[in-house]
Design an enzyme around this catalytic site. Structure first.
Site, PDB file in Angstrom:
ATOM      1  N   CYS A 295       3.358   8.678   1.028  1.00 57.07           N
ATOM      2  CA  CYS A 295       3.856   7.775   2.059  1.00 57.07           C
ATOM      3  C   CYS A 295       4.162   6.442   1.389  1.00 57.07           C
ATOM      4  CB  CYS A 295       2.808   7.622   3.164  1.00 57.07           C
ATOM      5  SG  CYS A 295       3.315   6.559   4.525  1.00 57.07           S
TER       6      CYS A 295
ATOM      7  N   GLY B 163       6.766  -1.536   6.304  1.00 53.64           N
ATOM      8  CA  GLY B 163       8.157  -1.961   6.354  1.00 53.64           C
ATOM      9  C   GLY B 163       9.057  -1.012   7.117  1.00 53.64           C
ATOM     10  N   GLU B 164      10.238  -1.509   7.451  1.00 60.52           N
ATOM     11  CA  GLU B 164      11.295  -0.716   8.088  1.00 60.52           C
ATOM     12  C   GLU B 164      12.311  -0.357   6.995  1.00 60.52           C
ATOM     13  OE1 GLU B 164      14.008   1.223   9.570  1.00 60.52           O
ATOM     14  OE2 GLU B 164      12.567   0.687  11.145  1.00 60.52           O
TER      15      GLU B 164
ATOM     16  N   CYS C  45       1.133  -1.091  15.504  1.00 60.46           N
ATOM     17  CA  CYS C  45       1.106  -0.956  14.048  1.00 60.46           C
ATOM     18  C   CYS C  45       0.413  -2.148  13.401  1.00 60.46           C
ATOM     19  CB  CYS C  45       2.533  -0.816  13.517  1.00 60.46           C
ATOM     20  SG  CYS C  45       2.629  -0.608  11.732  1.00 60.46           S
TER      21      CYS C  45
ATOM     22  N   CYS D 269       5.994  -4.005  15.792  1.00 56.56           N
ATOM     23  CA  CYS D 269       5.564  -2.963  16.731  1.00 56.56           C
ATOM     24  C   CYS D 269       4.108  -3.200  17.109  1.00 56.56           C
ATOM     25  CB  CYS D 269       5.739  -1.587  16.098  1.00 56.56           C
ATOM     26  SG  CYS D 269       7.457  -1.193  15.688  1.00 56.56           S
TER      27      CYS D 269
ATOM     28  N   CYS E 144      -1.511   6.852  10.036  1.00 59.73           N
ATOM     29  CA  CYS E 144      -0.273   6.302  10.575  1.00 59.73           C
ATOM     30  C   CYS E 144      -0.543   5.037  11.387  1.00 59.73           C
ATOM     31  CB  CYS E 144       0.407   7.354  11.458  1.00 59.73           C
ATOM     32  SG  CYS E 144       1.964   6.818  12.179  1.00 59.73           S
TER      33      CYS E 144
ATOM     34  N   GLU F  57       0.815  -1.212   0.000  1.00 60.11           N
ATOM     35  CA  GLU F  57       0.000   0.000   0.000  1.00 60.11           C
ATOM     36  C   GLU F  57       0.852   1.268   0.000  1.00 60.11           C
ATOM     37  OE1 GLU F  57      -4.178  -1.330   2.080  1.00 60.11           O
ATOM     38  OE2 GLU F  57      -2.566  -0.718   3.425  1.00 60.11           O
TER      39      GLU F  57
ATOM     40  N   SER G  54      10.791   6.664  15.307  1.00 56.85           N
ATOM     41  CA  SER G  54       9.613   6.268  16.084  1.00 56.85           C
ATOM     42  C   SER G  54      10.056   6.131  17.538  1.00 56.85           C
ATOM     43  CB  SER G  54       9.049   4.937  15.561  1.00 56.85           C
ATOM     44  OG  SER G  54       8.457   5.107  14.304  1.00 56.85           O
TER      45      SER G  54
ATOM     46  N   CYS H  98       6.343  -6.315   7.554  1.00 58.94           N
ATOM     47  CA  CYS H  98       7.413  -5.731   8.359  1.00 58.94           C
ATOM     48  C   CYS H  98       7.841  -6.728   9.423  1.00 58.94           C
ATOM     49  CB  CYS H  98       6.931  -4.439   9.031  1.00 58.94           C
ATOM     50  SG  CYS H  98       8.222  -3.547   9.923  1.00 58.94           S
TER      51      CYS H  98
ATOM     52  N   SER I 132      11.679   7.311   8.031  1.00 56.39           N
ATOM     53  CA  SER I 132      11.321   7.010   9.409  1.00 56.39           C
ATOM     54  C   SER I 132      11.765   5.598   9.775  1.00 56.39           C
ATOM     55  CB  SER I 132       9.804   7.124   9.598  1.00 56.39           C
ATOM     56  OG  SER I 132       9.428   6.761  10.908  1.00 56.39           O
TER      57      SER I 132
ATOM     58  N   ASN J 210      -3.985   5.919  16.244  1.00 56.93           N
ATOM     59  CA  ASN J 210      -5.049   5.588  15.291  1.00 56.93           C
ATOM     60  C   ASN J 210      -5.439   4.126  15.472  1.00 56.93           C
ATOM     61  OD1 ASN J 210      -5.008   8.175  13.836  1.00 56.93           O
ATOM     62  ND2 ASN J 210      -2.967   7.534  13.174  1.00 56.93           N
TER      63      ASN J 210
END
Length: 347
Positions: free
Chosen positions: A104, A164-165, A118, A115, A337, A91, A218, A111, A196, A294
């Site tokens: 974005c 993803g990171e 997320c 986290c 986010c 996405e 983060s 990922c 990020s 969120n």
């Protein structure tokens, strides 16, 4: 055949000059495709006739399939679901800011960071994206915006805050950034790009390879025990180690480190958090980006009251930090986010 979107300008110049043509043609091709949206060599006029056939045998235009488009009824945020050549999906979110969008971009399918706040982390890591898949997110999302929304013609900024990171895939991310920064192509400046990270220290040590782009961490808590819960990666690379490394990053004039701080109801926004942040980050050039949590399906946390967010912001500003509250956009289409996931999105 090679993908055109994996090809740096220098490689295209080498190919063209090896066949007896001037490298100016390579610069023309780059500009027409990246800046003006040409989708094939045939759409580029003025090249020597023999060069067309050489190019068509060497390079292909392997655009991604746009499998699904969602547009927020609230704020014109757009979420694009791209289908990759192996059938997997990823996405990309187009976020409106006045007359200019920010894109974005995702760097991986899923990922590995897991986290807890997320949605992407719930699907695990499938694979990293190739540089062309990162670039094509930008090219195709930009083309969609220009066609769909009148007045949004300016090249969008980039935030690597999608799935993803990005520092876990630093080689492909770095190559993609280099191509998008090429003057004859998109010509993006380093301050138009923000990366990020959850705190992947091996990648942070290589951050300078990305060429003065903006850095965002983060952060979410100054306390290791809380950060271990929110970002399991913190167990391997605790916050003190990250801060030590961040102090070595060379910033341009008037450039800051951005610390993203997800505010979760009744968890990480007390006075003791403010005081520890002040101790830990004293004299660092930091801007805080405060993000009210969120919620997503099955989320273990709750969104805070805005009064609590404002109080936390005031505490940071009393210590001399810059702090702003990020407006939630695209929440109605799970594009905000922490809400991205490509699992079962096609169904």
């Amino acid at each position: 055949m090679e993908s055109f979107f994996s090809t740096p300008l220098s490689s295209l110049e080498d190919f063209i000059t090896e066949h007896g043509f001037t490298k100016v043609h390579a610069q023309t091709i780059y500009t027409q495709i990246y800046k003006h949206g040409a989708k094939s060599f045939e759409e580029i006029s003025g090249l020597p006739q023999k060069l067309y056939s050489l190019l068509e045998k060497k390079y292909c235009f392997d655009f991604l399939e746009i499998a699904k488009i969602q547009e927020s009824v609230d704020d014109k945020t757009v979420k694009l679901l791209f289908k990759l050549s192996d059938g997997r999906t990823v996405e990309t979110v187009c976020v409106p800011f006045q007359k200019k969008y920010t894109l974005c971009l995702s760097s991986q399918v899923g990922c590995a960071m897991k986290c807890s706040f997320c949605f992407t982390g719930t699907q695990g890591l499938t694979r990293s994206l190739e540089k062309k898949e990162i670039i094509l997110q930008y090219i195709q999302a930009y083309a969609y915006i220009k066609e769909k929304f009148e007045g949004h013609q300016a090249a969008p900024n980039i935030v690597f805050m999608g799935q993803g990171e990005p520092l876990h895939n630093i080689d492909n991310v770095a190559d993609a950034i280099e191509i998008l920064k090429t003057t004859e192509g998109m010509g993006l400046g380093p301050r138009q790009i923000t990366l990020s990270t959850a705190g992947y220290l091996p990648g942070i040590k290589r951050f300078s390879e990305l060429g003065s782009v903006n850095f965002a961490l983060s952060f979410h808590s100054p306390f290791n025990e809380e950060r271990n819960e929110l970002i399991p990666l913190n167990k391997a690379y605790p916050i003190a180690d990250l801060i030590k490394e961040l102090k070595s990053i060379k910033l341009m004039k008037r450039q800051f480190l951005t610390f993203e701080y997800l505010i979760i109801r009744d968890l990480n926004h007390t006075r003791k958090h403010v005081e520890e942040i002040g101790r830990l980050l004293k004299d660092m050039p930091v801007i805080f980006n405060l993000i009210p949590f969120n919620e997503f399906p099955g989320a273990p946390y709750k969104r805070p009251e805005m009064a609590a967010v404002e109080e936390f912001k005031a505490g940071l500003m009393e210590l001399g930090f810059h702090a702003m509250i990020r407006t939630t956009k695209g929440d109605d289409i799970l594009a905000a986010c922490g809400q991205l996931t490509s699992q079962e999105t096609l169904s």
